[in-house]
Design an enzyme around this catalytic site. Structure first.
Site, PDB file in Angstrom:
ATOM      1  CE  LYS A 175      31.149  55.618  29.927  1.00 12.07           C
ATOM      2  NZ  LYS A 175      32.126  55.998  30.989  1.00 12.07           N
ATOM      3  CD  GLU A 250      30.137  39.584  36.148  1.00 13.11           C
ATOM      4  OE1 GLU A 250      30.276  39.471  37.393  1.00 13.11           O
ATOM      5  OE2 GLU A 250      29.625  38.714  35.453  1.00 13.11           O
ATOM      6  CB  CYS A 284      35.119  43.284  41.522  1.00 14.15           C
ATOM      7  SG  CYS A 284      35.582  42.320  40.112  1.00 14.15           S
ATOM      8  CD  GLU A 385      33.604  46.504  45.727  1.00 14.23           C
ATOM      9  OE1 GLU A 385      32.740  47.222  45.196  1.00 14.23           O
ATOM     10  OE2 GLU A 385      34.144  45.542  45.155  1.00 14.23           O
TER      11      GLU A 385
HETATM   12  C1  UN1 Z   1      37.745  42.814  38.503  1.00 13.78           C
HETATM   13  O1  UN1 Z   1      38.350  43.139  39.510  1.00 13.78           O
HETATM   14  O2  UN1 Z   1      36.784  43.517  38.112  1.00 13.78           O
HETATM   15  O3  UN1 Z   1      40.033  37.362  38.859  1.00 13.78           O
HETATM   16  C2  UN1 Z   1      38.086  41.654  37.651  1.00 13.78           C
HETATM   17  C3  UN1 Z   1      40.674  38.410  38.831  1.00 13.78           C
HETATM   18  C4  UN1 Z   1      40.906  39.081  37.510  1.00 13.78           C
HETATM   19  C5  UN1 Z   1      39.723  39.882  37.120  1.00 13.78           C
HETATM   20  C6  UN1 Z   1      39.232  40.837  38.151  1.00 13.78           C
HETATM   21  N1  UN1 Z   1      41.175  38.074  36.519  1.00 13.78           N
HETATM   22  O4  UN1 Z   1      41.124  38.918  39.836  1.00 13.78           O
END
Ligand code: UN1
Length: 497
Positions: A175, A250, A284, A385
């Site tokens: 999804k 995550e 993230c 965040e």
């Molecule tokens: C994300 O922002 O959810 O390390 C992952 C990084 C990328 C992945 C980010 N390879 O910034």
């Protein structure tokens, strides 16, 4: 032109049973409708889960190297399609084209890496305490996985989940985010073209609250892998934890870059720009905090602000753009409200601070790169965040103080230190409480051959990606085999003499 996007259930592309749809629009220009996709209901999810359950035996019994060959073909097909898929990612999600292509490259890397795992997936063989007996551990599939992915990496994050799930022998119901359905669908089309049998990969579109939650909590689902906000991940984990269900999430980050007084400032400025404003801060792993030693604070701030002032905001398909739009109106409003909060909290706004709606940009969701300086670690802009182009710069007295500030948030995904001093970098490596530590590089850009994930509210359950402790631990379970070929009853622990 808007394409019709469909669900994939048991190898058949089809609309939602009740024919409901939503639109995916280009965040750089909302007149551009990228696609119309199904808003799937419970009946669609039920059907997809049933298809995934029915395909389990066939896929489990397909030798892992054979599964790997299909993944290898998928990698090659995605690589061939990289230019057009990368453009689609940029058009649908907004990141600049080199990053759209990078997103697809990460998917290709993961497909090749996991294809190779088909001939590895090693376990252990150890001696038995009894003669004529052997002992080994093997990885076995978990079963049916629900894969729920965000919009900020429309192909990479799905690939992080789909390929390890498949090599491990699981079947999946995927999804994707309702904001990037076209990119996800193209990825699935290529995986199907590579030869994945019907029912092994199923795709259901829809929103998290309508489709994702129901899927995750479904009784026919054995495992859930989610990437998204901490609030949603934590709620999901609570809602769908049940006997035997594997849930891994995550989640968010508030990732710091520490700049020491001996750092190469040119490098640190470049790193803070890329880490803070790359992907418009919508990673993230984004470097949303920069913690600078007081001795170089003023100079760093001056250089960082001057460099950020030169960043061009615009459509990600325009080669002169450095910073694309944010994903949608809700996210734009959220970021703008954090900027107001920062001002009220007393941080000094050194750059940006508002929407950019000049010329054609009025049709998209653009925010100028924004820098707050003299932020205090206790401020919300320095703790929460934001997921947008907003960086808070803070002052630190020394390394210890900088590390304490870095660790003083509820997230722990990525972190970084700029220093030329090997001892300081070693202390930072040891003491930064984060899943990932970079030395003289920004907080973004993790490579797929090592695990990815964080501490505290950044991660829950298993880590993703390659290496020891990576996704194979999420997508397989250990089974221990004892084989006795003595032809008599042998008793472990008892037959001592
Ligand atoms: C994300 O922002 O959810 O390390 C992952 C990084 C990328 C992945 C980010 N390879 O910034």
């Amino acid at each position: 032109m808007a394409g019709a996007i469909l669900n994939l259930i048991n190898g058949v592309w089809k609309p939602a049973q009740d024919r409901r749809t939503l639109k995916s629009v280009n965040p750089a220009n909302t007149d551009d409708v990228v696609g119309v996709f199904p808003l799937s209901g419970k009946a669609d999810v039920d059907e997809a889960v049933a298809a995934a359950r029915a395909a389990r035996e066939l896929w489990r019994l397909t030798p892992a190297p054979k599964r790997g060959e299909i993944l290898f073909r998928a990698a090659v097909l995605i690589e061939k399609d990289k230019g057009s898929l990368g453009r689609l990612v940029t058009r649908e999600m907004g990141k600049i084209l080199p990053e759209g292509l990078g997103d697809v490259q990460e998917a290709i890397d993961m497909a090749f890496y996991m294809a190779g795992e088909g001939r590895r997936m090693t376990g252990e063989t150890v001696p038995s305490e009894l003669p004529m007996k052997d002992c080994k551990s093997v990885r076995v599939p978990v079963g049916v996985f629900a894969l729920i992915t965000p919009w900020n990496f429309p192909t990479a994050i799905p690939a992080w989940k789909i390929f390890p799930a498949l090599i491990g022998g699981n079947t999946v119901v995927f999804k994707p985010s309702s904001l990037t359905p076209a990119s996800a669908t193209r990825l699935v089309e290529l995986i199907v073209e590579a030869g994945v049998p019907p029912g092994v990969v199923n795709l259901v579109h829809g929103r998290g609250e309508d489709t994702g939650e129901y899927l995750a909590a479904h009784r026919g689902v054995d495992g859930v892998s989610f990437t998204g906000s901490s609030a949603v991940g934590e709620a999901l984990a609570k809602a769908c934890s049940g006997p035997g269900k594997e849930v891994s999430c995550e989640m968010g980050g508030k990732n710091p870059i520490i700049v020491m007084d001996d750092a190469r400032l040119d490098l640190a400025v470049e790193g803070a720009l890329w880490g803070g404003f790359g992907t418009t801060g919508q990673r993230c792993t984004a470097a949303s905090r920069v913690i600078v030693h007081e001795k170089v604070y003023d100079e760093f701030v001056e250089r960082f602000v001057a460099a950020a002032r030169r960043l061009r905001v615009g459509d990600g398909l325009d080669p002169s753009t450095h910073v694309g739009p944010v994903i949608n109106e809700a996210q734009m409003d959220k970021v703008l409200s954090y900027i107001e909060t920062g001002k009220k909290e007393g941080a000094r706004l050194a750059l940006g601070g508002g929407r950019n709606s000049s010329g054609a940009l009025v049709r998209g969701y653009f925010i100028d790169p924004t820098i707050f300086v003299d932020a205090a670690p206790s401020m919300r802009i320095a703790k929460e965040e934001i997921f947008g182009p907003v960086v808070s710069v803070m002052r630190a007295r020394d390394l210890q103080d900088a590390i304490a500030i870095a660790n003083g948030v509820e997230y722990g995904l990525s972190s970084s230190i700029y220093t030329q001093d090997v001892n300081k970098s070693a202390i930072a490596e040891r003491d930064l409480d984060a899943g990932i530590v970079y030395i003289n590089a920004p907080t973004i850009g993790a490579e797929i051959q090592l695990p990815f994930g964080g501490t505290k509210r950044s991660g829950l359950g298993r880590r993703e990606a390659g290496g020891r402790g990576g996704s194979l631990d999420m997508f397989t379970k250990w089974k221990i085999i004892y084989r006795d070929f003595s032809g008599r009853l042998q008793k472990a622990q008892i037959d001592k003499d």
